[in-house]
Motif scaffolding. Structure first.
Motif, PDB file in Angstrom:
ATOM      1  N   LYS A   9      14.421   1.588  -2.480  1.00 26.59           N
ATOM      2  CA  LYS A   9      13.980   0.117  -3.127  1.00 26.59           C
ATOM      3  C   LYS A   9      15.481  -0.549  -1.550  1.00 26.59           C
ATOM      4  N   ARG A  10      14.496  -1.398  -0.796  1.00 28.90           N
ATOM      5  CA  ARG A  10      15.907  -1.578   0.499  1.00 28.90           C
ATOM      6  C   ARG A  10      15.607  -3.618   0.767  1.00 28.90           C
ATOM      7  N   THR A  11      17.044  -4.003   0.797  1.00 30.12           N
ATOM      8  CA  THR A  11      17.104  -5.141   0.131  1.00 30.12           C
ATOM      9  C   THR A  11      17.999  -5.654   2.022  1.00 30.12           C
ATOM     10  N   TYR A  12      17.967  -6.663   2.663  1.00 30.56           N
ATOM     11  CA  TYR A  12      18.681  -6.884   3.568  1.00 30.56           C
ATOM     12  C   TYR A  12      18.977  -8.592   3.747  1.00 30.56           C
ATOM     13  N   ASN A  30      10.253  -3.169  -2.945  1.00 28.22           N
ATOM     14  CA  ASN A  30      11.478  -2.860  -4.360  1.00 28.22           C
ATOM     15  C   ASN A  30      11.041  -1.762  -5.197  1.00 28.22           C
ATOM     16  N   GLY A  31      11.646  -0.568  -4.971  1.00 27.31           N
ATOM     17  CA  GLY A  31      11.616   0.543  -6.284  1.00 27.31           C
ATOM     18  C   GLY A  31       9.888   0.698  -6.078  1.00 27.31           C
ATOM     19  N   GLN A  47      -0.251  -5.276   3.823  1.00 25.52           N
ATOM     20  CA  GLN A  47      -0.362  -6.366   4.295  1.00 25.52           C
ATOM     21  C   GLN A  47       1.007  -6.806   5.781  1.00 25.52           C
ATOM     22  N   ASN A  48       0.881  -7.745   6.488  1.00 24.73           N
ATOM     23  CA  ASN A  48       1.982  -7.227   6.818  1.00 24.73           C
ATOM     24  C   ASN A  48       3.331  -8.354   6.174  1.00 24.73           C
ATOM     25  N   GLY A  49       4.485  -7.582   6.376  1.00 24.82           N
ATOM     26  CA  GLY A  49       5.381  -7.869   5.480  1.00 24.82           C
ATOM     27  C   GLY A  49       5.491  -7.238   4.387  1.00 24.82           C
ATOM     28  N   ALA A  50       4.130  -5.746   3.604  1.00 24.23           N
ATOM     29  CA  ALA A  50       3.951  -5.505   2.494  1.00 24.23           C
ATOM     30  C   ALA A  50       5.407  -4.862   2.193  1.00 24.23           C
ATOM     31  N   GLY A  51       6.227  -3.948   3.279  1.00 23.08           N
ATOM     32  CA  GLY A  51       6.964  -3.118   3.392  1.00 23.08           C
ATOM     33  C   GLY A  51       6.537  -1.633   3.726  1.00 23.08           C
ATOM     34  N   LYS A  52       5.220  -1.570   4.858  1.00 26.74           N
ATOM     35  CA  LYS A  52       4.711  -0.541   5.652  1.00 26.74           C
ATOM     36  C   LYS A  52       5.882  -0.115   6.624  1.00 26.74           C
ATOM     37  N   THR A  53       6.436  -1.156   7.454  1.00 21.17           N
ATOM     38  CA  THR A  53       6.670  -0.484   8.335  1.00 21.17           C
ATOM     39  C   THR A  53       8.709   0.001   7.998  1.00 21.17           C
ATOM     40  N   THR A  54       9.004  -0.899   7.251  1.00 15.10           N
ATOM     41  CA  THR A  54      10.196  -0.512   5.851  1.00 15.10           C
ATOM     42  C   THR A  54      10.955   1.284   5.852  1.00 15.10           C
ATOM     43  N   THR A  55       9.809   1.371   4.985  1.00 10.37           N
ATOM     44  CA  THR A  55       8.968   2.425   4.580  1.00 10.37           C
ATOM     45  C   THR A  55       9.868   3.714   5.610  1.00 10.37           C
ATOM     46  N   ASP A 219       2.031  -4.398  -1.951  1.00 10.20           N
ATOM     47  CA  ASP A 219       2.024  -5.502  -1.165  1.00 10.20           C
ATOM     48  C   ASP A 219       3.198  -5.712  -2.191  1.00 10.20           C
ATOM     49  N   GLY A 220       3.579  -6.741  -1.519  1.00  7.77           N
ATOM     50  CA  GLY A 220       5.401  -7.248  -1.774  1.00  7.77           C
ATOM     51  C   GLY A 220       6.137  -6.486  -2.220  1.00  7.77           C
ATOM     52  N   GLY A 221       6.411  -5.543  -1.913  1.00  7.88           N
ATOM     53  CA  GLY A 221       7.683  -4.716  -1.758  1.00  7.88           C
ATOM     54  C   GLY A 221       6.858  -3.165  -3.184  1.00  7.88           C
ATOM     55  N   VAL A 222       5.391  -3.710  -3.041  1.00 14.24           N
ATOM     56  CA  VAL A 222       5.761  -2.617  -4.869  1.00 14.24           C
ATOM     57  C   VAL A 222       4.264  -2.083  -4.553  1.00 14.24           C
ATOM     58  N   ILE A 223       4.391  -0.418  -4.964  1.00 11.54           N
ATOM     59  CA  ILE A 223       3.208  -0.099  -4.875  1.00 11.54           C
ATOM     60  C   ILE A 223       2.057  -0.779  -5.773  1.00 11.54           C
ATOM     61  N   VAL A 224       0.821  -1.125  -5.532  1.00 11.93           N
ATOM     62  CA  VAL A 224      -0.466  -0.946  -6.260  1.00 11.93           C
ATOM     63  C   VAL A 224      -1.680  -0.370  -7.389  1.00 11.93           C
ATOM     64  N   ALA A 225      -1.725  -0.016  -6.174  1.00 13.89           N
ATOM     65  CA  ALA A 225      -2.176   1.665  -6.351  1.00 13.89           C
ATOM     66  C   ALA A 225      -1.942   2.596  -5.096  1.00 13.89           C
ATOM     67  N   MET A 226      -2.535   3.509  -6.351  1.00 13.76           N
ATOM     68  CA  MET A 226      -2.165   5.217  -5.094  1.00 13.76           C
ATOM     69  C   MET A 226      -3.150   5.918  -5.952  1.00 13.76           C
TER      70      MET A 226
END
Length: 252
Positions: A9-12, A30-31, A47-55, A219-226
């Protein structure tokens, strides 16, 4: 596993409004949990802002997790960054990352020196990298004359100067024409064939379908499917269709 992410999880904190300057906590990731096998291409799509680059930035030791753990090559990305950095490299999309007033060869020599690669080793490695990305005949020309595709291929070569075990690629084909993007995809396939592990983010679903052994949809910081690309898709679906179906299901 060569990469292990567990409940990351990463918040700012940001400020809401110029007048009130009220603090607001934003959750970028988000976890999430996933693992990457050695010698594979792992796609992180969203999408942009989904959390990819943060990861990606956390895995290459530029950011610290707020909670959870991220391990690369068995080391904690926050507490053991020094053990990780010499053994990985990264490529961000766009035209940054190389010095335009240097030649391609001089760029690679400069970055080899930063990684403390012995000159005798660096020389052979630079020639191999230039050949791999198709820039041998342009090696001694100033990069300010290069096209966008040539600059992006040089970035791939730059990412190989320390012979990394893992290469992190954040939208490496963004803005490229179809031929340039095809050439870069071919290079990534060759690197996988050499045993390199690649973590890839991209907005181009056919590219992910072609390259990736495993894909995580975030999506939205959560993995939807893998799963593998074929398992994510229903019969007759494209990966674009599967993405809309799976992400839309979460949102609905």
């Amino acid at each position: 596993m060569i990469i292990e992410v567990n409940e990351f999880k990463r918040t700012y904190t940001t400020y809401k409004g110029w007048v009130s300057r009220k603090k607001e906590t934003v959750t970028a990731v988000n976890g999430i949990s996933f693992a990457v096998e050695k010698g594979t291409i792992f796609g992180l799509l969203g999408q942009n802002g989904a959390g990819k680059t943060t990861t990606i930035k956390t895995l290459i030791t530029l950011l610290a997790p707020t909670s959870g753990t991220c391990k690369v090559l068995g080391y904690d990305t926050f507490r053991q960054a020094k053990q990780i950095r010499p053994r990985i490299n990264f490529i961000f999309g766009g035209e940054l990352g190389v010095y335009r007033r240097l030649s391609a060869r001089d760029n690679l020599a400069y970055f080899s020196n930063l990684y403390h690669v012995p000159p005798s080793v660096a020389k052979a490695r630079i020639e191999d990298a230039l050949d791999l990305v198709g820039l041998t005949d342009k090696a001694d020309i100033l990069c300010e004359t290069f096209s966008k595709g040539m600059l992006q291929r040089l970035q791939i070569a730059r990412g190989l100067v320390n012979d990394p075990e893992i290469l992190f690629c954040d939208e490496p084909t963004v803005g490229l024409d179809p031929l340039g993007a095809r050439m870069l995809r071919d290079v990534l396939k060759v690197l996988r064939g050499r045993g390199k592990t690649i973590m890839l983010t991209t907005h181009y679903m056919p590219e992910a379908d072609e390259l990736c052994d495993t894909i995580a949809l975030i999506d939205g910081g959560v993995i939807v499917a893998m799963d593998t690309p074929s398992m994510l898709k229903n019969d007759g679906e494209s990966l674009d269709d599967a993405y809309v179906r799976l992400v839309g299901k979460k949102e609905g």
